[in-house]
Design a protein around this motif. Structure first.
Motif, short mmCIF file in Angstrom:
data_model
loop_
_atom_site.label_atom_id
_atom_site.label_comp_id
_atom_site.label_asym_id
_atom_site.label_seq_id
_atom_site.Cartn_x
_atom_site.Cartn_y
_atom_site.Cartn_z
N GLU A 31 10.39 -59.52 -35.97
CA GLU A 31 10.62 -59.04 -34.60
C GLU A 31 12.03 -59.35 -34.13
OE1 GLU A 31 6.07 -59.27 -32.81
OE2 GLU A 31 7.40 -60.99 -32.59
N ALA A 32 12.53 -60.54 -34.45
CA ALA A 32 13.90 -60.90 -34.07
C ALA A 32 14.90 -59.94 -34.72
CB ALA A 32 14.20 -62.34 -34.48
N ARG A 33 14.65 -59.60 -35.96
CA ARG A 33 15.52 -58.65 -36.66
C ARG A 33 15.45 -57.27 -36.02
NH1 ARG A 33 15.29 -57.14 -43.13
NH2 ARG A 33 17.07 -55.72 -43.10
N PHE A 34 14.23 -56.81 -35.69
CA PHE A 34 14.08 -55.51 -35.04
C PHE A 34 14.84 -55.48 -33.71
CE2 PHE A 34 9.67 -55.35 -37.22
CZ PHE A 34 10.24 -54.88 -38.40
N ASN A 35 14.74 -56.57 -32.95
CA ASN A 35 15.42 -56.62 -31.65
C ASN A 35 16.94 -56.53 -31.80
OD1 ASN A 35 13.18 -56.72 -29.94
ND2 ASN A 35 13.00 -58.93 -30.14
N ARG A 36 17.46 -57.11 -32.87
CA ARG A 36 18.92 -57.06 -33.08
C ARG A 36 19.39 -55.69 -33.53
NH1 ARG A 36 17.91 -61.90 -35.59
NH2 ARG A 36 18.11 -60.97 -37.66
N HIS A 37 18.60 -55.00 -34.34
CA HIS A 37 19.10 -53.81 -35.02
C HIS A 37 18.50 -52.48 -34.58
CE1 HIS A 37 21.41 -56.33 -37.69
NE2 HIS A 37 20.34 -57.03 -37.98
N LEU A 38 17.34 -52.51 -33.94
CA LEU A 38 16.72 -51.25 -33.55
C LEU A 38 17.15 -50.82 -32.15
CD1 LEU A 38 12.94 -51.20 -34.60
CD2 LEU A 38 14.78 -49.73 -35.40
N LEU A 128 11.30 -55.93 -28.15
CA LEU A 128 9.94 -55.63 -28.59
C LEU A 128 8.98 -56.66 -28.01
CD1 LEU A 128 8.42 -53.77 -30.66
CD2 LEU A 128 8.83 -55.57 -32.34
N PRO A 129 7.90 -56.24 -27.34
CA PRO A 129 6.92 -57.22 -26.85
C PRO A 129 6.34 -58.00 -28.04
CG PRO A 129 6.55 -55.08 -25.83
CD PRO A 129 7.55 -54.87 -26.94
N PRO A 130 6.50 -59.31 -28.09
CA PRO A 130 6.06 -60.07 -29.27
C PRO A 130 4.55 -60.07 -29.45
CG PRO A 130 6.71 -61.56 -27.51
CD PRO A 130 7.06 -60.18 -27.05
N LEU A 131 4.13 -59.93 -30.70
CA LEU A 131 2.69 -59.91 -30.98
C LEU A 131 2.04 -61.27 -30.78
CD1 LEU A 131 2.35 -57.52 -34.05
CD2 LEU A 131 1.90 -57.05 -31.64
N ALA A 132 2.84 -62.32 -30.76
CA ALA A 132 2.27 -63.65 -30.52
C ALA A 132 1.63 -63.74 -29.14
CB ALA A 132 3.34 -64.72 -30.68
#
Length: 197
Positions: A31-38, A128-132
């Protein structure tokens, strides 16, 4: 795919029954990666606020700005922070207004005030809303394959399975390219927006 199903799928792909407690970390890292790149259409959100000073707090899930509108819904022009600071120091009043992001706040000229507030509409890309803390989110519902691939890259890294990591990274990049292509159609007026399979 919900959070529990995603964890089960990752454990199944990894073919390990001893990593259950760390799978949430793999998901969080993905998720951290998606937030940086998407930066895709599904991440776009709009926040409306009444600005009463030159600086306005950005939304808590802010990642990057798409555009900002001000008086009568007219788009504000983006300006580099140092240029806007210079213009503010010189007392310049732009028309239409201008904005920049400074200290993780939105800075606007001409500066609104308590007696002359400005309604700002901030169109931005949200994290992204975190799934946690959410059972599902738009990515797990629409692109579960992207989630699985991203988490498996992290799992293989942790397991020191470098061959597996390369394979999952290739799958992830292919799936992300499909997402981005679809998003381009949606955001910038492609012919027909068809979800990547």
């Amino acid at each position: 795919m919900n959070y529990t199903e995603l964890q089960t799928t990752i454990a199944s792909y990894a073919q390990r029954n001893d990593i259950g407690t760390i799978i949430p970390t793999f998901i969080e890292l993905a998720e951290a990666r998606f937030n940086r790149h998407l930066r895709v259409a599904e991440m776009e959100k709009t926040a409306t606020t009444s600005a009463v000073s030159e600086f306005t707090q950005l939304p808590s899930d802010f990642q990057s700005i798409r555009y900002v509108t001000g008086v009568q819904g007219r788009p504000l022009q983006y300006q580099m922070p140092e240029r806007l600071a210079q213009q503010a120091a010189e007392g310049w009043v732009p028309n239409p207004g201008m904005y920049t992001v400074q200290d993780l706040q939105l800075r606007v000229l001409p500066a609104p005030s308590a007696t002359a507030p400005m309604t700002l509409q901030i169109v931005y890309y949200a994290s992204l809303p975190p799934l946690a803390t959410n059972t599902t989110n738009w990515l797990s519902e629409e692109y579960p394959d992207v989630y699985v691939s991203g988490a498996m890259v992290e799992a293989c890294t942790w397991l020191k399975d470098y061959e597996g990591m390369v394979q999952w990274e290739e799958r992830l990049q292919t799936r992300l390219e499909g997402m981005r292509a679809q998003s381009q159609q949606i955001l910038f007026g492609g012919a027909i927006a068809v979800k990547a399979g």
